[in-house]
Write a protein that holds these residues in place. Structure first.
Motif, short mmCIF file in Angstrom:
data_model
loop_
_atom_site.label_atom_id
_atom_site.label_comp_id
_atom_site.label_asym_id
_atom_site.label_seq_id
_atom_site.Cartn_x
_atom_site.Cartn_y
_atom_site.Cartn_z
N GLY A 37 -1.89 23.20 197.59
CA GLY A 37 -1.80 22.26 196.30
C GLY A 37 -0.17 21.72 196.29
O GLY A 37 0.54 22.43 196.79
N GLY A 38 -0.02 20.47 195.48
CA GLY A 38 1.30 20.01 195.49
C GLY A 38 1.47 18.89 196.40
O GLY A 38 0.83 18.64 197.43
N ARG A 39 2.76 18.83 196.72
CA ARG A 39 3.36 17.62 197.63
C ARG A 39 3.33 18.02 198.89
O ARG A 39 3.47 17.38 199.76
CB ARG A 39 4.81 17.34 197.13
N SER A 40 3.32 19.33 199.16
CA SER A 40 3.17 19.89 200.62
C SER A 40 1.87 20.14 201.23
O SER A 40 1.52 20.36 202.31
CB SER A 40 3.89 21.30 201.03
N THR A 87 0.09 14.74 194.33
CA THR A 87 -1.60 15.13 194.73
C THR A 87 -1.38 15.29 196.25
O THR A 87 -2.70 15.95 196.74
CB THR A 87 -2.39 14.15 194.46
N GLY A 88 -0.61 15.17 196.91
CA GLY A 88 -0.43 15.62 198.39
C GLY A 88 -0.98 14.41 199.41
O GLY A 88 -1.32 14.51 200.31
N SER A 89 -1.11 12.92 198.61
CA SER A 89 -1.48 11.88 199.36
C SER A 89 -0.19 11.10 199.99
O SER A 89 1.02 11.30 199.53
CB SER A 89 -2.12 10.92 198.22
N GLN A 90 -0.58 10.49 200.95
CA GLN A 90 0.44 9.94 201.74
C GLN A 90 0.64 8.45 201.02
O GLN A 90 -0.47 7.74 200.76
CB GLN A 90 0.15 9.60 203.15
#
Length: 412
Positions: free
Chosen positions: A55-58, A85-88
């Protein structure tokens, strides 16, 4: 030295054992645990196999999103939310690198892709920018015309170009288009009329792929709304109110708008819908200006100015803007003066914040006005003078908008 490899192997074995124990405690194998522990469930089909991380940026949400107009006010909040959300996030831009350097930190390493030299006239660039994207967000817009870009090109021709590129890509599953409250075919200003025409282009070309958002004028740390009034309060002897400042609006906090947009991505029910996003308070421009003066503790020096008097002055600025790379003050453009002839409040019978499970904040108290307090000449706690001009005073948490005292401090 010979013992170092064995030590490294022991550490790796211990870490592997810990990872396995955590997975067993979760009731699944490590890879299975990762496939379920991502930070968000965005409603985009076929991405389950790509989701991974705690979860999160990573993490990896499986979503690739292109945000056009990323250097603008609204887009930076969306880029941050998507990165969280971890999206590119793919961010095309045409400004100087220093103007978008803060966006590089919106995601983990490799998560934010910066694409320089963006132009709304470069179809090949646009196709490349959305080539791998499941989600496209259009935040491109103009508050004033320049000698290089007219409202029609920015608000109508650009959405048409973008819609064509999206149709050709065959990969994009969702499109979010930012318009504004008051954008109607019969609006008093060309800016709003062209915004409405751009909505029609997106809806007719993309149909159920598109979701339209029509926020009211947005406030926040980087806004061109309360900041404009506060800056003029500090720099000019009198702030003109076009038409006496009688225009009615419902300002909305930018973070509430970003939350609503992100919530719309969690359901397929928002596809093909139009959302009107307005704050809870209806305020005239005169009331907004008075609120800003009281918040920064300056004497209100605003004066009413008839539109008939302002239009000739605006005509000079418009002529200069059409001949040279410069723009005059927003409130002294012909289109803005015409725009001030209408009211911009929430219409009846439309979808709003409640449909996206967001309760909007008042923009006249607490965190939404935190940035305004730093305009006080005496500092955050001690301002220049009280609203009645009696000298410096301290904010003791009095009521906000509509009260004769100073603005309320941040909510606890």
């Amino acid at each position: 030295m010979r013992g170092l490899p064995s030590l490294a192997q022991s550490l790796r074995a211990a870490l592997a054992a810990q990872h396995g124990a955590a997975a067993l405690a979760a009731g699944s194998l490590p890879c299975a645990a990762q496939s379920r522990a991502y930070s968000s469930d965005l409603a985009i089909r076929g991405l389950d196999a790509l989701k991974s991380g705690p979860g999160g940026r990573s993490s990896v949400s499986g979503v690739t999103a292109t945000v056009f107009g990323c250097s603008g006010f609204m887009a930076r909040y969306l880029a941050n939310a998507l990165g969280n959300t971890g999206s590119q996030v793919v961010l095309p831009y045409r400004c100087d690198d220093t103007d978008v350097q803060h966006l590089r930190m919106m995601g983990d390493l490799g998560q934010v892709v910066m694409l320089p030299n963006f132009s709304i006239r470069d179809d090949e660039f646009v196709r490349r920018a959305i080539a791998r994207s499941d989600l496209v967000i259009n935040c491109v817009g103009a508050t004033q015309e320049t000698w290089n870009y007219k409202f029609e090109e920015v608000h109508i021709e650009w959405p048409a170009r973008l819609a064509k590129a999206i149709q050709e890509s065959g990969k994009v599953e969702r499109v979010l288009h930012m318009s504004c409250l008051g954008a109607e075919a019969d609006a008093p200003s060309r800016r709003l009329r062209t915004k409405a025409a751009g909505e029609e282009v997106i809806c007719s070309e993309l149909g159920q792929l598109a979701t339209i958002f029509k926020p009211s004028v947005m406030t926040g740390t980087e806004d061109k709304f309360f900041n404009m009034y506060a800056t003029m309060a500090k720099r000019v002897p009198a702030l003109p109110l076009i038409g006496g400042g009688a225009t009615r609006m419902q300002p909305v906090w930018v973070r509430d708008v970003a939350a609503a947009i992100m919530n719309s991505l969690k359901t397929y029910d928002s596809l093909g819908q139009t959302y009107y996003l307005a704050g809870p308070d209806v305020m005239t421009v005169a009331e907004q200006v008075d609120f800003v003066y009281r918040t920064i503790r300056e004497k209100n020096t605003s004066i009413p100015m008839p539109a008939q008097l302002a239009l000739p002055m605006a005509g000079v600025w418009d002529w200069l803007a059409s001949k040279a790379p410069l723009r005059g003050p927003l409130m002294f453009s012909t289109d803005y003066i015409q725009e001030m002839q209408g009211d911009y409040t929430m219409p009846e019978g439309v979808l709003g914040f409640e449909a996206l499970d967001v309760k909007p904040h008042r923009v006249t108290e607490g965190l939404p006005i935190e940035y305004l307090r730093f305009y006080r000449s005496g500092g955050y706690d001690f301002g220049t003078e009280n609203p009645d001009g009696s000298g410096s005073g301290r904010d003791v948490g009095g009521p906000g908008f509509g009260h004769p005292g100073v603005a309320r401090g941040p909510s606890s």
